[in-house]
Design a protein around this motif. Structure first.
Motif, short mmCIF file in Angstrom:
data_model
loop_
_atom_site.label_atom_id
_atom_site.label_comp_id
_atom_site.label_asym_id
_atom_site.label_seq_id
_atom_site.Cartn_x
_atom_site.Cartn_y
_atom_site.Cartn_z
N ARG A 81 0.83 -1.21 0.00
CA ARG A 81 0.00 0.00 0.00
C ARG A 81 0.86 1.25 0.00
O ARG A 81 0.57 2.22 -0.70
N GLY A 82 1.94 1.24 0.78
CA GLY A 82 2.83 2.40 0.82
C GLY A 82 3.51 2.65 -0.52
O GLY A 82 3.66 3.79 -0.95
N ALA A 83 3.92 1.57 -1.19
CA ALA A 83 4.55 1.71 -2.50
C ALA A 83 3.57 2.29 -3.51
O ALA A 83 3.94 3.14 -4.33
N LEU A 84 2.32 1.87 -3.45
CA LEU A 84 1.31 2.39 -4.37
C LEU A 84 1.01 3.86 -4.08
O LEU A 84 0.85 4.66 -5.00
N ARG A 85 0.97 4.23 -2.79
CA ARG A 85 0.75 5.64 -2.45
C ARG A 85 1.90 6.52 -2.94
O ARG A 85 1.67 7.62 -3.44
N ARG A 86 3.13 6.05 -2.77
CA ARG A 86 4.27 6.82 -3.24
C ARG A 86 4.24 6.98 -4.76
O ARG A 86 4.56 8.04 -5.29
N HIS A 87 3.85 5.91 -5.45
CA HIS A 87 3.76 5.97 -6.91
C HIS A 87 2.70 7.00 -7.32
O HIS A 87 2.92 7.82 -8.21
N PHE A 88 1.54 6.96 -6.66
CA PHE A 88 0.46 7.90 -6.97
C PHE A 88 0.91 9.34 -6.71
O PHE A 88 0.67 10.24 -7.53
N GLY A 89 1.58 9.59 -5.58
CA GLY A 89 2.08 10.93 -5.27
C GLY A 89 3.08 11.42 -6.30
O GLY A 89 3.05 12.58 -6.71
N GLY A 90 3.95 10.53 -6.75
CA GLY A 90 4.92 10.90 -7.77
C GLY A 90 4.26 11.27 -9.09
O GLY A 90 4.66 12.23 -9.75
N VAL A 91 3.23 10.51 -9.46
CA VAL A 91 2.50 10.81 -10.70
C VAL A 91 1.82 12.16 -10.59
O VAL A 91 1.83 12.95 -11.54
N LEU A 92 1.24 12.46 -9.44
CA LEU A 92 0.58 13.76 -9.26
C LEU A 92 1.57 14.91 -9.34
O LEU A 92 1.29 15.94 -9.98
N VAL A 93 2.72 14.77 -8.72
CA VAL A 93 3.72 15.84 -8.75
C VAL A 93 4.22 16.07 -10.17
O VAL A 93 4.29 17.21 -10.65
N ILE A 94 4.56 14.99 -10.86
CA ILE A 94 5.06 15.13 -12.24
C ILE A 94 3.96 15.70 -13.14
O ILE A 94 4.23 16.55 -13.99
N GLY A 95 2.72 15.27 -12.93
CA GLY A 95 1.61 15.80 -13.71
C GLY A 95 1.43 17.30 -13.48
O GLY A 95 1.20 18.05 -14.43
N ALA A 96 1.53 17.73 -12.22
CA ALA A 96 1.40 19.16 -11.92
C ALA A 96 2.52 19.96 -12.57
O ALA A 96 2.29 21.05 -13.11
N ILE A 97 3.73 19.43 -12.55
CA ILE A 97 4.86 20.12 -13.19
C ILE A 97 4.63 20.23 -14.70
O ILE A 97 4.86 21.28 -15.30
N LEU A 98 4.19 19.14 -15.31
CA LEU A 98 3.95 19.16 -16.76
C LEU A 98 2.86 20.15 -17.15
O LEU A 98 3.00 20.89 -18.13
N VAL A 99 1.78 20.17 -16.39
CA VAL A 99 0.69 21.11 -16.68
C VAL A 99 1.17 22.54 -16.46
O VAL A 99 0.84 23.45 -17.24
N GLY A 100 1.97 22.77 -15.42
CA GLY A 100 2.52 24.10 -15.18
C GLY A 100 3.42 24.55 -16.33
O GLY A 100 3.36 25.71 -16.77
N LEU A 101 4.24 23.64 -16.85
CA LEU A 101 5.08 23.97 -17.99
C LEU A 101 4.25 24.28 -19.23
O LEU A 101 4.58 25.17 -20.01
N TRP A 102 3.16 23.55 -19.40
CA TRP A 102 2.28 23.80 -20.54
C TRP A 102 1.65 25.18 -20.44
O TRP A 102 1.58 25.92 -21.43
N VAL A 103 1.20 25.55 -19.24
CA VAL A 103 0.59 26.87 -19.05
C VAL A 103 1.62 27.97 -19.31
O VAL A 103 1.32 28.96 -19.97
N LEU A 104 2.84 27.79 -18.81
CA LEU A 104 3.89 28.79 -19.01
C LEU A 104 4.32 28.90 -20.47
O LEU A 104 4.70 29.97 -20.94
#
Length: 169
Positions: A81-104
């Motif tokens: 469960r912890g490994a899956l949570r860390r994976h999900f958190g990583g995907v969210l962070v990378i997704g937020a960075i990518l969307v931020g770069l797209w907006v910029l």
């Protein structure tokens, strides 16, 4: 007496290896593969073992060397469960960075959809792996605190795939 009986060429077992073997035996007892008397006798032999080969013989009659019972322990489930949570958190962070770069960048085409599709596909595969018991079938969980629970590996030598190690279990 032979050299094997006297301990020449044998590797001594560490406390961590004895404890990991005890974890496997307790999991097999919980699963019902070992009755209480036999399980306690094997636990006593595990804690009293001096050499690694003495530990190996304690689980040879268990399916998959006790790995399946070990995958059902609360520690293994919490690790998954912890490994899956860390994976999900990583995907969210990378997704937020990518969307931020797209907006910029001000580009009209939403290009982050391509890497995000791969990220979420990997996350879905990871979640499916845990839901369908991937660790139970393949024995990838490495024991408490992420340690490698295998007691001994043997050098295989050169072959078509080069050099490597092979489990003796």
């Amino acid at each position: 007496m032979t050299a094997t009986e006297t301990g020449a060429g044998r590797v001594r077992a560490s406390d961590a290896e004895r404890e990991q073997m005890a974890t496997i035996l307790r999991a097999a007892m919980t699963e019902g593969r070992l009755d209480l008397a036999e399980g306690e006798e094997r636990l006593a032999r595990a804690y009293g073992a001096t050499y690694r080969d003495e530990l190996r013989g304690l689980v040879t009659d268990l399916p998959d060397g006790g790995r399946r019972a070990l995958a059902q322990t609360p520690e293994a489930k919490a690790f998954a469960r912890g490994a899956l949570r860390r994976h999900f958190g990583g995907v969210l962070v990378i997704g937020a960075i990518l969307v931020g770069l797209w907006v910029l960048s001000g580009v009209g085409f939403f290009w982050p959809i391509i890497p995000l599709a791969f990220l979420f596909l990997g996350l879905a595969k990871h979640a499916s792996w845990h839901r369908h018991g991937g660790y139970q079938r393949h024995g990838d969980w490495r024991g408490p605190r992420g340690r490698d629970w295998r007691v001994e590996a043997e050098y295989r030598g050169e072959g078509p795939c080069g050099r490597g190690y092979r489990d003796r279990w």
